[in-house]
Design a protein around this motif. Structure first.
Motif, PDB file in Angstrom:
ATOM      1  N   LYS B  17       0.817  -1.221   0.000  1.00 15.55           N
ATOM      2  CA  LYS B  17       0.000   0.000   0.000  1.00 15.55           C
ATOM      3  C   LYS B  17       0.853   1.274   0.000  1.00 15.55           C
ATOM      4  CE  LYS B  17      -3.613   2.233   2.546  1.00 15.55           C
ATOM      5  NZ  LYS B  17      -4.296   2.294   3.818  1.00 15.55           N
ATOM      6  N   LEU B  21       0.813   4.283  -2.629  1.00 15.12           N
ATOM      7  CA  LEU B  21       0.471   5.638  -2.180  1.00 15.12           C
ATOM      8  C   LEU B  21       1.547   6.659  -2.551  1.00 15.12           C
ATOM      9  CD1 LEU B  21      -1.204   5.213   1.319  1.00 15.12           C
ATOM     10  CD2 LEU B  21      -2.233   6.125  -0.741  1.00 15.12           C
ATOM     11  N   ALA B  35      -4.915  11.897  -5.393  1.00 17.21           N
ATOM     12  CA  ALA B  35      -4.129  10.698  -5.077  1.00 17.21           C
ATOM     13  C   ALA B  35      -5.055   9.525  -4.748  1.00 17.21           C
ATOM     14  CB  ALA B  35      -3.196  10.983  -3.906  1.00 17.21           C
ATOM     15  N   ASN B  36      -6.131   9.826  -4.050  1.00 15.72           N
ATOM     16  CA  ASN B  36      -7.099   8.777  -3.698  1.00 15.72           C
ATOM     17  C   ASN B  36      -7.733   8.174  -4.965  1.00 15.72           C
ATOM     18  OD1 ASN B  36      -8.798   7.129  -2.274  1.00 15.72           O
ATOM     19  ND2 ASN B  36     -10.261   8.737  -1.771  1.00 15.72           N
ATOM     20  N   PHE B  39      -5.246   6.068  -6.669  1.00 15.66           N
ATOM     21  CA  PHE B  39      -5.063   4.820  -5.907  1.00 15.66           C
ATOM     22  C   PHE B  39      -6.115   3.782  -6.324  1.00 15.66           C
ATOM     23  CE2 PHE B  39      -5.880   2.126  -2.181  1.00 15.66           C
ATOM     24  CZ  PHE B  39      -4.610   1.664  -1.923  1.00 15.66           C
ATOM     25  N   GLN B  40      -7.368   4.249  -6.439  1.00 15.52           N
ATOM     26  CA  GLN B  40      -8.454   3.333  -6.835  1.00 15.52           C
ATOM     27  C   GLN B  40      -8.195   2.781  -8.243  1.00 15.52           C
ATOM     28  OE1 GLN B  40     -10.681   2.715  -4.447  1.00 15.52           O
ATOM     29  NE2 GLN B  40      -9.942   4.370  -3.165  1.00 15.52           N
ATOM     30  N   ASP B  41      -7.760   3.674  -9.154  1.00 17.26           N
ATOM     31  CA  ASP B  41      -7.494   3.246 -10.540  1.00 17.26           C
ATOM     32  C   ASP B  41      -6.358   2.229 -10.598  1.00 17.26           C
ATOM     33  OD1 ASP B  41      -9.463   4.713 -11.693  1.00 17.26           O
ATOM     34  OD2 ASP B  41      -8.187   6.387 -12.297  1.00 17.26           O
ATOM     35  N   VAL B  43      -5.261   0.188  -8.205  1.00 20.34           N
ATOM     36  CA  VAL B  43      -5.634  -1.128  -7.639  1.00 20.34           C
ATOM     37  C   VAL B  43      -6.567  -1.869  -8.607  1.00 20.34           C
ATOM     38  CG1 VAL B  43      -6.615  -2.349  -5.659  1.00 20.34           C
ATOM     39  CG2 VAL B  43      -5.278  -0.293  -5.291  1.00 20.34           C
ATOM     40  N   LEU B  44      -7.444  -1.108  -9.259  1.00 20.52           N
ATOM     41  CA  LEU B  44      -8.349  -1.732 -10.233  1.00 20.52           C
ATOM     42  C   LEU B  44      -7.554  -2.366 -11.390  1.00 20.52           C
ATOM     43  CD1 LEU B  44     -11.373  -2.098 -10.993  1.00 20.52           C
ATOM     44  CD2 LEU B  44     -11.153  -0.036 -12.348  1.00 20.52           C
ATOM     45  N   ASN B  45      -6.551  -1.620 -11.884  1.00 19.17           N
ATOM     46  CA  ASN B  45      -5.729  -2.156 -12.973  1.00 19.17           C
ATOM     47  C   ASN B  45      -4.859  -3.319 -12.511  1.00 19.17           C
ATOM     48  OD1 ASN B  45      -6.782  -0.432 -14.847  1.00 19.17           O
ATOM     49  ND2 ASN B  45      -5.213   1.122 -14.567  1.00 19.17           N
ATOM     50  N   TRP B  47      -5.779  -5.419 -10.279  1.00 20.35           N
ATOM     51  CA  TRP B  47      -6.748  -6.524 -10.219  1.00 20.35           C
ATOM     52  C   TRP B  47      -6.965  -7.120 -11.613  1.00 20.35           C
ATOM     53  CZ3 TRP B  47      -9.228  -9.955  -7.398  1.00 20.35           C
ATOM     54  CH2 TRP B  47     -10.411 -10.524  -7.888  1.00 20.35           C
ATOM     55  N   THR B  72      -0.413   3.291 -15.084  1.00 20.51           N
ATOM     56  CA  THR B  72      -1.732   3.879 -14.793  1.00 20.51           C
ATOM     57  C   THR B  72      -1.582   5.367 -14.509  1.00 20.51           C
ATOM     58  OG1 THR B  72      -2.319   1.786 -13.756  1.00 20.51           O
ATOM     59  CG2 THR B  72      -3.805   3.633 -13.365  1.00 20.51           C
TER      60      THR B  72
END
Lengths: 195, 166
Positions: B17, B21, B35-36, B39-41, B43-45, B47, B72
């Motif tokens: 993490k 970050l 940044a948040n 972060f979501q993008d 982790v999605l990529n 995945w 990303t």
């Protein structure tokens, strides 16, 4: 300031990140819209379908008329070129969709792919500026003549206005696009030499 | 078909993490809201890319993770960058600790922002204290090239700093 000192300040500034409460929202995996995820693939497919429809329309027009008039010829040439352009755009967009998804490729490779894509967009704009736009400007009065009765002198006014506007746009944008093209090609070459 | 274990993935994200970050903060210029989102993008990529990573046992986890995260970050369109600098400045004023250091970091971000995508990524990995071998693997260039490019970027940053001071 020395680089090592800068490095340590940078590392220190990142320490506060330990306290930041950012968590992954796992709902995104399921909620991210399918259309949004496959936007490029959908756009590419639409382009290919559109090009096929245009081609059917163009060939239909040729088959219907026994003697091909100047009007039909210009509309068919313009339609054919637009169909070819739309088809190429569709194929490239679909190809880009598959390349774009390969997140685990090396950073340099991804930058290279992005630059090639940008170069393609520059060439696309050039194609619009040098071929499609003049074609549309030429074909427009021939198409309009079928629907509207033109008052006398309209053709001259149209030619002069469209001509001046087009030439100004051509000079300004051509220079800008050429510069952009050169910059992108030099960056692509730099990346290729680094391998 | 490769079976993806959610638990394994979640553990891997939890372990890395801070690394993710750091990348988010760097590419969002300190704007924690942006940044948040990043972060979501990322982790999605990660995945989406995870099944391909599992299929390749020779691939180093950190290399894969950095590649996906950096790609990303580079792909995302940075909007309101000026606003982000303001956010960073605001953050500096609010925090009493490391005030001078934060000003240096803000200056560093401004200079790095003037570099091209490749140089920006390379200098990030350098600041993050990655080895030349790791940088070469992540970037997809030779190890000897890493050293040369870092020297060139340092020089460029120095010149940009002098230029902006004038």
């Amino acid at each position: 300031m020395e680089v090592e000192e800068l490095k340590s300040i940078y590392q220190k500034s990142n320490k506060e990140l330990d306290n930041k409460n950012i968590e992954f929202n796992s709902g995104i995996i399921h909620s991210k819209c399918w259309f949004l995820k496959h936007r490029n693939a959908i756009e590419g497919t639409i382009c290919i379908i559109t090009s096929i429809i245009i081609l059917i329309f163009v060939f239909g027009k040729i088959q219907k008329s026994d003697i091909i008039s100047l009007n039909t010829l210009i509309v068919c040439i313009a339609g054919g070129i637009i169909a070819l352009y739309t088809f190429t755009k569709g194929v490239f967009t679909i190809l880009f969709h598959f390349k774009e998804k390969q997140w685990e490729y090396s950073v340099n490779y991804m930058i290279h792919t992005r630059l090639i894509n940008q170069l393609y967009f520059v060439y696309e704009r050039m194609f619009w500026l040098w071929i499609l736009l003049p074609l549309v400007l030429i074909a427009l009065p021939f198409i309009a003549v079928n629907w509207i009765i033109m008052p006398e002198g309209t053709a001259i006014t149209y030619c002069m206005t469209a001509g001046i506007i087009y030439l100004t746009t051509l000079i300004v944008l051509s220079k800008w696009l050429w510069k952009k093209r050169k910059a992108i090609i030099s960056r692509i070459k730099d990346i290729e030499n680094e391998k | 078909m490769v079976h993806i274990d959610n638990k394994d993935f979640e553990i891997m994200i939890a372990q890395n993490k801070l690394q993710i970050l750091k990348i988010c903060r760097f590419y969002s210029y300190g704007d924690m809201e942006a940044a948040n989102d990043l972060f979501q993008d990322i982790v999605l990529n990660l995945w989406e890319s995870y099944p391909r990573y599992v299929k390749r046992p020779n691939c180093k986890q950190s290399t894969w993770l950095y590649r996906v995260a950096l790609n990303t970050a580079l792909m995302q369109k940075r909007k309101n960058s000026r606003l982000s600098f303001e956010a960073l400045h605001k953050e500096n004023i609010q925090s009493e600790q490391y005030n001078d250091d934060n000003e240096i970091i803000r200056r560093l971000y401004e200079l790095i922002d003037q570099l091209n995508e490749g140089d920006k990524t390379l200098i990030y990995l350098f600041l993050d204290e990655k080895s030349h071998q790791d940088i070469a693997d992540i970037m997809g260039i030779s190890v000897s090239n890493v050293g040369t490019r870092i020297q060139r970027i340092k020089l460029k940053l120095k010149q940009l700093n002098i230029k902006s001071e004038i």
